[in-house]
Design a protein around this motif. Structure first.
Motif, mmCIF file in Angstrom:
data_model
loop_
_atom_site.group_PDB
_atom_site.id
_atom_site.type_symbol
_atom_site.label_atom_id
_atom_site.label_comp_id
_atom_site.label_asym_id
_atom_site.label_seq_id
_atom_site.Cartn_x
_atom_site.Cartn_y
_atom_site.Cartn_z
ATOM 1 N N ALA A 109 0.816 -1.223 0.000
ATOM 2 C CA ALA A 109 0.000 0.000 0.000
ATOM 3 C C ALA A 109 0.846 1.268 0.000
ATOM 4 C CB ALA A 109 -0.933 -0.001 1.202
ATOM 5 N N TYR A 110 2.132 1.160 0.366
ATOM 6 C CA TYR A 110 3.001 2.329 0.481
ATOM 7 C C TYR A 110 4.114 2.354 -0.561
ATOM 8 C CZ TYR A 110 0.612 3.052 4.866
ATOM 9 O OH TYR A 110 -0.364 3.252 5.813
ATOM 10 N N ARG A 111 4.102 1.403 -1.477
ATOM 11 C CA ARG A 111 5.143 1.364 -2.505
ATOM 12 C C ARG A 111 4.954 2.504 -3.505
ATOM 13 N NH1 ARG A 111 5.302 -5.167 -3.280
ATOM 14 N NH2 ARG A 111 6.038 -5.575 -1.171
ATOM 15 N N GLY A 112 6.050 2.924 -4.107
ATOM 16 C CA GLY A 112 6.003 4.021 -5.074
ATOM 17 C C GLY A 112 6.076 5.393 -4.423
ATOM 18 N N LYS A 113 6.264 5.429 -3.121
ATOM 19 C CA LYS A 113 6.347 6.693 -2.387
ATOM 20 C C LYS A 113 7.781 6.980 -1.931
ATOM 21 C CE LYS A 113 1.653 5.993 -0.608
ATOM 22 N NZ LYS A 113 0.914 6.656 -1.611
ATOM 23 N N GLN A 114 8.747 6.265 -2.477
ATOM 24 C CA GLN A 114 10.176 6.427 -2.206
ATOM 25 C C GLN A 114 10.567 6.144 -0.752
ATOM 26 O OE1 GLN A 114 11.800 9.995 -3.908
ATOM 27 N NE2 GLN A 114 10.962 9.535 -5.916
ATOM 28 N N ILE A 115 9.784 5.302 -0.080
ATOM 29 C CA ILE A 115 10.095 4.929 1.303
ATOM 30 C C ILE A 115 11.339 4.043 1.338
ATOM 31 C CG2 ILE A 115 9.268 3.637 3.308
ATOM 32 C CD1 ILE A 115 6.432 4.673 2.516
ATOM 33 N N GLY A 116 11.426 3.077 0.437
ATOM 34 C CA GLY A 116 12.610 2.213 0.368
ATOM 35 C C GLY A 116 13.868 3.017 0.090
ATOM 36 N N ARG A 117 13.771 3.955 -0.823
ATOM 37 C CA ARG A 117 14.910 4.820 -1.143
ATOM 38 C C ARG A 117 15.337 5.623 0.084
ATOM 39 N NH1 ARG A 117 15.513 8.114 -6.570
ATOM 40 N NH2 ARG A 117 14.548 6.156 -7.156
ATOM 41 N N ALA A 118 14.367 6.133 0.836
ATOM 42 C CA ALA A 118 14.676 6.905 2.047
ATOM 43 C C ALA A 118 15.364 6.027 3.096
ATOM 44 C CB ALA A 118 13.404 7.517 2.616
ATOM 45 N N LEU A 119 14.924 4.764 3.227
ATOM 46 C CA LEU A 119 15.560 3.859 4.177
ATOM 47 C C LEU A 119 17.012 3.585 3.783
ATOM 48 C CD1 LEU A 119 12.701 1.287 4.835
ATOM 49 C CD2 LEU A 119 13.704 2.865 6.493
ATOM 50 N N VAL A 120 17.245 3.367 2.502
ATOM 51 C CA VAL A 120 18.615 3.134 2.033
ATOM 52 C C VAL A 120 19.486 4.356 2.294
ATOM 53 C CG1 VAL A 120 20.052 2.733 -0.014
ATOM 54 C CG2 VAL A 120 17.963 1.401 0.329
ATOM 55 N N ARG A 121 18.963 5.542 2.028
ATOM 56 C CA ARG A 121 19.732 6.764 2.313
ATOM 57 C C ARG A 121 20.079 6.883 3.795
ATOM 58 N NH1 ARG A 121 16.130 10.682 -1.159
ATOM 59 N NH2 ARG A 121 16.941 10.198 -3.219
ATOM 60 N N CYS A 122 19.134 6.513 4.647
ATOM 61 C CA CYS A 122 19.397 6.573 6.082
ATOM 62 C C CYS A 122 20.549 5.669 6.487
ATOM 63 C CB CYS A 122 18.152 6.188 6.889
ATOM 64 S SG CYS A 122 16.876 7.423 6.896
ATOM 65 N N VAL A 123 20.539 4.434 6.006
ATOM 66 C CA VAL A 123 21.590 3.503 6.415
ATOM 67 C C VAL A 123 22.923 3.801 5.737
ATOM 68 C CG1 VAL A 123 19.983 1.690 7.070
ATOM 69 C CG2 VAL A 123 20.960 1.674 4.792
ATOM 70 N N GLU A 124 22.899 4.480 4.593
ATOM 71 C CA GLU A 124 24.151 4.876 3.942
ATOM 72 C C GLU A 124 24.927 5.863 4.804
ATOM 73 O OE1 GLU A 124 23.292 4.478 -0.840
ATOM 74 O OE2 GLU A 124 22.793 6.360 0.152
ATOM 75 N N ASN A 125 24.222 6.609 5.629
ATOM 76 C CA ASN A 125 24.862 7.612 6.488
ATOM 77 C C ASN A 125 25.366 7.038 7.808
ATOM 78 O OD1 ASN A 125 24.465 9.713 4.646
ATOM 79 N ND2 ASN A 125 22.369 9.971 5.343
ATOM 80 N N ILE A 126 25.106 5.764 8.073
ATOM 81 C CA ILE A 126 25.583 5.130 9.305
ATOM 82 C C ILE A 126 27.037 4.736 9.091
ATOM 83 C CG2 ILE A 126 25.349 3.163 10.867
ATOM 84 C CD1 ILE A 126 22.345 3.181 10.164
ATOM 85 N N THR A 127 27.903 5.200 9.975
ATOM 86 C CA THR A 127 29.320 4.857 9.819
ATOM 87 C C THR A 127 29.806 4.103 11.021
ATOM 88 O OG1 THR A 127 29.976 6.981 10.755
ATOM 89 C CG2 THR A 127 29.854 6.806 8.363
#
Length: 84
Positions: free
Chosen positions: A66-84
């Motif tokens: 129901a929430y696909r296509g709203k760039q939620i997955g992309r936002a999650l990936v961006r969040c974890v990319e910033n974890i160092t």
């Protein structure tokens, strides 16, 4: 009154050795397999390699239909990319 919260997405992030192996979904089985493999080729255990050889490993990203296509997955990936 208790409020409810729906889970609309999830992601798994863990530290993995830099040995180009795809990890098992069951962490204890992954540790056993790596220990057996490294002892067979003489590399020693993961504990001897140290945490400097660990890199983040992203897997099992899922978003409710129901929430696909709203760039939620992309936002999650961006969040974890910033974890160092």
């Amino acid at each position: 009154s208790a409020s409810t919260m729906d889970i609309i997405a999830s992601i798994e992030l863990r530290l993995q050795p830099c040995d180009a192996k795809i990890p098992f979904s069951i962490p204890w089985l992954d540790r056993v397999e790596r220990k057996l493999g490294s002892s067979m080729i003489g590399l020693g255990s993961m504990e001897q390699q140290g945490s400097a050889d660990l890199q983040p490993y992203l897997s099992n990203l899922c978003v409710d239909e129901a929430y696909r296509g709203k760039q939620i997955g992309r936002a999650l990936v961006r969040c974890v990319e910033n974890i160092t």
